[in-house]
Design a protein around this motif. Structure first.
Motif, short mmCIF file in Angstrom:
data_model
loop_
_atom_site.label_atom_id
_atom_site.label_comp_id
_atom_site.label_asym_id
_atom_site.label_seq_id
_atom_site.Cartn_x
_atom_site.Cartn_y
_atom_site.Cartn_z
N ALA A 1 8.83 11.60 26.30
CA ALA A 1 10.00 11.84 25.46
C ALA A 1 10.55 13.25 25.68
O ALA A 1 9.78 14.19 25.89
N PRO A 2 11.87 13.42 25.64
CA PRO A 2 12.45 14.76 25.72
C PRO A 2 12.16 15.53 24.44
O PRO A 2 11.72 14.95 23.44
N PRO A 3 12.39 16.84 24.43
CA PRO A 3 12.17 17.63 23.21
C PRO A 3 13.06 17.15 22.07
O PRO A 3 14.09 16.50 22.28
N ALA A 4 12.63 17.47 20.86
CA ALA A 4 13.43 17.12 19.68
C ALA A 4 14.79 17.78 19.76
O ALA A 4 14.93 18.91 20.23
N ARG A 5 15.80 17.07 19.30
CA ARG A 5 17.15 17.63 19.33
C ARG A 5 17.94 17.04 18.17
O ARG A 5 17.66 15.94 17.70
N ALA A 6 18.96 17.79 17.75
CA ALA A 6 19.84 17.30 16.69
C ALA A 6 20.77 16.23 17.27
O ALA A 6 21.17 16.31 18.44
N HIS A 7 21.09 15.23 16.48
CA HIS A 7 22.03 14.21 16.93
C HIS A 7 22.67 13.55 15.72
O HIS A 7 22.11 13.57 14.61
N PRO A 8 23.84 12.99 15.87
CA PRO A 8 24.47 12.31 14.75
C PRO A 8 23.77 11.00 14.44
O PRO A 8 23.00 10.47 15.26
N VAL B 1 17.68 6.25 7.70
CA VAL B 1 16.57 6.08 8.62
C VAL B 1 16.63 4.70 9.28
O VAL B 1 16.88 3.69 8.61
N GLU B 2 16.38 4.66 10.58
CA GLU B 2 16.21 3.42 11.32
C GLU B 2 14.71 3.29 11.61
O GLU B 2 14.12 4.18 12.23
N VAL B 3 14.10 2.20 11.16
CA VAL B 3 12.65 2.08 11.17
C VAL B 3 12.19 1.15 12.29
O VAL B 3 12.69 0.03 12.45
N ALA C 1 11.25 4.30 25.17
CA ALA C 1 12.56 3.70 25.41
C ALA C 1 13.37 3.56 24.12
O ALA C 1 14.60 3.43 24.18
N ASP C 2 12.71 3.58 22.97
CA ASP C 2 13.42 3.47 21.70
C ASP C 2 14.01 4.79 21.23
O ASP C 2 14.67 4.82 20.18
N ASP C 3 13.73 5.89 21.94
CA ASP C 3 14.37 7.17 21.66
C ASP C 3 14.17 7.61 20.20
O ASP C 3 15.11 7.92 19.49
N LEU C 4 12.90 7.62 19.79
CA LEU C 4 12.58 8.00 18.41
C LEU C 4 12.79 9.49 18.17
O LEU C 4 12.75 10.30 19.10
N ASP C 5 12.94 9.83 16.90
CA ASP C 5 12.86 11.23 16.48
C ASP C 5 11.44 11.59 16.09
O ASP C 5 10.95 12.68 16.40
#
Length: 569
Positions: free
Chosen positions: A215-222, A255-257, A299-303
């Motif tokens: 996973a890439p580093p944590a980042r802000a996103h809408p 939140v998307e679970v 692949a789910d691009d979690l936070d």
């Protein structure tokens, strides 16, 4: 390239947690040297890692036919076990030991098979034999000691003892035994528990820690936060009892679970069905190896990914080792440190369970919730209880209870309980029945050795969760285990209206009950130390009026506490 070079590269790829590459390399080696038994054996090992057990078995058999030795027979046995073929596994292990009686790994695997098939006392003998042959074998030592604890076998044993396990972890260069049992041993300090967890993590996944995170580093996103929950226990299990409704209660506008399960559940298991409905996305990862499972999660691009299993049964921390999310926390499954920041950034805790003074025992940063770390489902009306007579309990005696698993019990805590029974004539101690009749006999024998009639121990047989919750109110007072406290057991007692006495220990796992009691508004049930618990239990055991007054406070305190309010949690 020579076959030997390809095999060496394949072995390195396997150790680095790259099974697909390892298999491709070993297949190249086999193309050059189709009669190489070692190559076929390595192919089987890689296939086993990929959870392709039938293919692994075929490869091991080919290796054996080409001259493979006792070690290949052990691998054949292990593959049969994975395929739920215990008779064939027994034949393979027996054949391995006939060829090489001093092969420690064969004794270890035979012990595990006998334990799985209910031959528990024979299994202990096998584990002991393995340790005698290979004294630095923490796996055999730990499994043997764990089984002794499950049977409440606390007799002196210099080979399979708590002291031997603690000393083994202190000096070992590698570890194949999960550190979970150390949480239940008074001999294991918080520092040693963290050290052991770190050693186990490095041994199992050290090569994967060197790989780049998936996973890439944590980042802000809408948009909504994407939170995943990963567990072996999305089924009829304590983790589901505690966390299922909380996961389902997320604010879906924020939140998307995602829910990820990696152990099969029984057909129609209602807890698995609830887990599947708890999130917007559900994935069964059981058929995937760790690398593929981690890639699926990435692949789910979690936070945030929250692991609910850790070093408990069925845990697959190899998935976390590949960092499939930018932020990883662990919670409620394993109440200790994973020992390695690559596996988890945070441990979800609270100020009572994990105060600042205990942070040094963790590689993770504490993420403290404002009340209690433990989630719970809503309070529901309990089924009608059985009578005391139907539960095998005396009608008018004081009934103390502890429904913790037998491996949490130890001689020191049992000393305390027997002191309480001596102080309250006619009282009984109500326990969960051990998994083996030997455990029942041992506990009654330990009571007799402390001057307590063994018949004053009453054993509750296995039953459904609803039936168990229904019978808990027959008890007068719950007693805590230490140094590994009651967790689900404690919140179940409070849910059923039964007060619990506890004292705060020196570890997170030893402060669970204190956290629950404080959060439930029953802080006066948290005593300073062991002696204070004994004195208070005897006082309440002898005074029916005091017992009733405390008992009457529990339902209102629990209902007002918010401890059983998933949306608020």
């Amino acid at each position: 390239m020579a076959a030997a070079t390809l095999l060496a590269q394949a072995d390195d790829a396997h150790r680095r947690g790259e099974p697909a590459r390892a298999l491709a390399l070993v297949e190249q080696a086999l193309a050059l040297a189709p009669d190489d038994a070692d190559a076929w054996n390595l192919a089987g090992i890689v296939q086993h890692t990929r959870r392709e057990h039938a293919a692994a078995l075929a490869h091991f058999r080919r290796a054996l036919a080409l001259g493979g030795g006792a070690g290949v027979l052990v691998n054949i046995g292990f593959a049969h076990q994975a395929l739920d073929q215990p008779d064939e596994a027994l034949r393979a292990y027996t054949a391995a030991l006939k060829r090489e009686p001093g092969l420690a790994i064969a004794w270890q695997k035979l012990g595990a098979l006998q334990e799985a098939t209910g031959e528990r006392e024979r299994a202990i003998d096998c584990y002991r034999r393995a340790v005698q042959l290979q004294p630095d074998d923490l796996k055999s030592l730990g499994d043997g000691l764990m089984l002794r604890r499950l049977l409440a076998d606390w007799t002196a044993d210099p080979v399979l003892s708590p002291a031997a396990l603690v000393a083994g972890f202190a000096r070992a260069a590698r570890a194949d035994f999960s550190p979970g049992l150390l949480l239940a041993l008074p001999e294991a300090t918080p520092g040693l528990q963290r050290q052991a967890a770190a050693l186990f993590a490095r041994t199992q996944w050290g090569a994967r820690f060197a790989l780049p995170p998936l996973a890439p580093p944590a980042r802000a996103h809408p948009g909504r936060r994407r939170i995943g929950y990963l567990s072996a226990d999305f089924q009829d299990h304590a983790v589901s009892y505690l966390a299922g409704e909380v996961i389902a209660a997320h604010d879906r506008e924020a939140v998307e679970v995602f829910v990820y399960a990696y152990r099969a559940a029984a057909a129609g298991d209602p807890w698995r069905q609830a887990a599947m409905a708890a999130g917007e996305h559900f994935a069964d990862l059981d058929g995937l190896d760790d690398e593929a499972a981690a890639a699926r999660i990435a692949a789910d691009d979690l936070d945030v990914l929250v692991d609910l299993t850790g070093y408990t049964g069925g845990g697959r921390l190899g998935i976390l080792a590949r960092r499939p999310a930018p932020v990883i926390a662990h919670w409620i499954g394993f109440i200790g440190s994973l020992g390695e920041s690559r596996l988890a950034d945070y441990v979800i805790a609270d100020a009572v369970a994990l105060p600042p003074a205990l942070e040094a025992g963790f590689s993770e940063a504490p993420a403290r919730l404002p009340r209690c770390f433990q989630p719970n489902g809503r309070l529901q009306p309990l089924p009608a209880p059985p009578t005391r007579a139907e539960a095998g309990l005396p009608e008018h005696a004081t009934v103390f209870c502890s429904f913790n698993q037998t491996w949490k019990l130890g001689p020191d805590a049992f000393d305390d309980w027997c002191t309480i029974l001596r102080g309250v004539p006619g009282s009984v101690l109500w326990l969960v029945a051990p998994k083996d009749l030997a455990g029942l006999r041992n506990l009654r024998g330990e009571a007799a050795a402390r001057g307590i009639d063994g018949e004053r121990l009453v054993f509750a047989p296995p039953t459904s969760r609803d039936a168990h919750l229904a019978r808990i109110p027959l008890a007068d007072l719950a007693l805590d285990t230490w140094p590994y406290n009651s967790g689900t057991t404690a919140s179940d007692a409070l849910r059923a209206g039964v007060p619990l006495l506890a004292f705060p220990g020196e570890t997170f796992v030893g402060r669970m009950a204190a956290s629950l009691l404080q959060a439930a508004g029953l802080g006066d049930c948290v005593l300073p130390d062991r002696d204070a618990v004994i004195a208070r239990a005897i006082e309440l055991g002898l005074d029916a009026r005091q017992r009733l007054a405390l008992r009457q406070r529990v339902p209102a305190a629990v209902a007002a506490s918010g401890l059983y309010d998933p949306p608020a949690f």
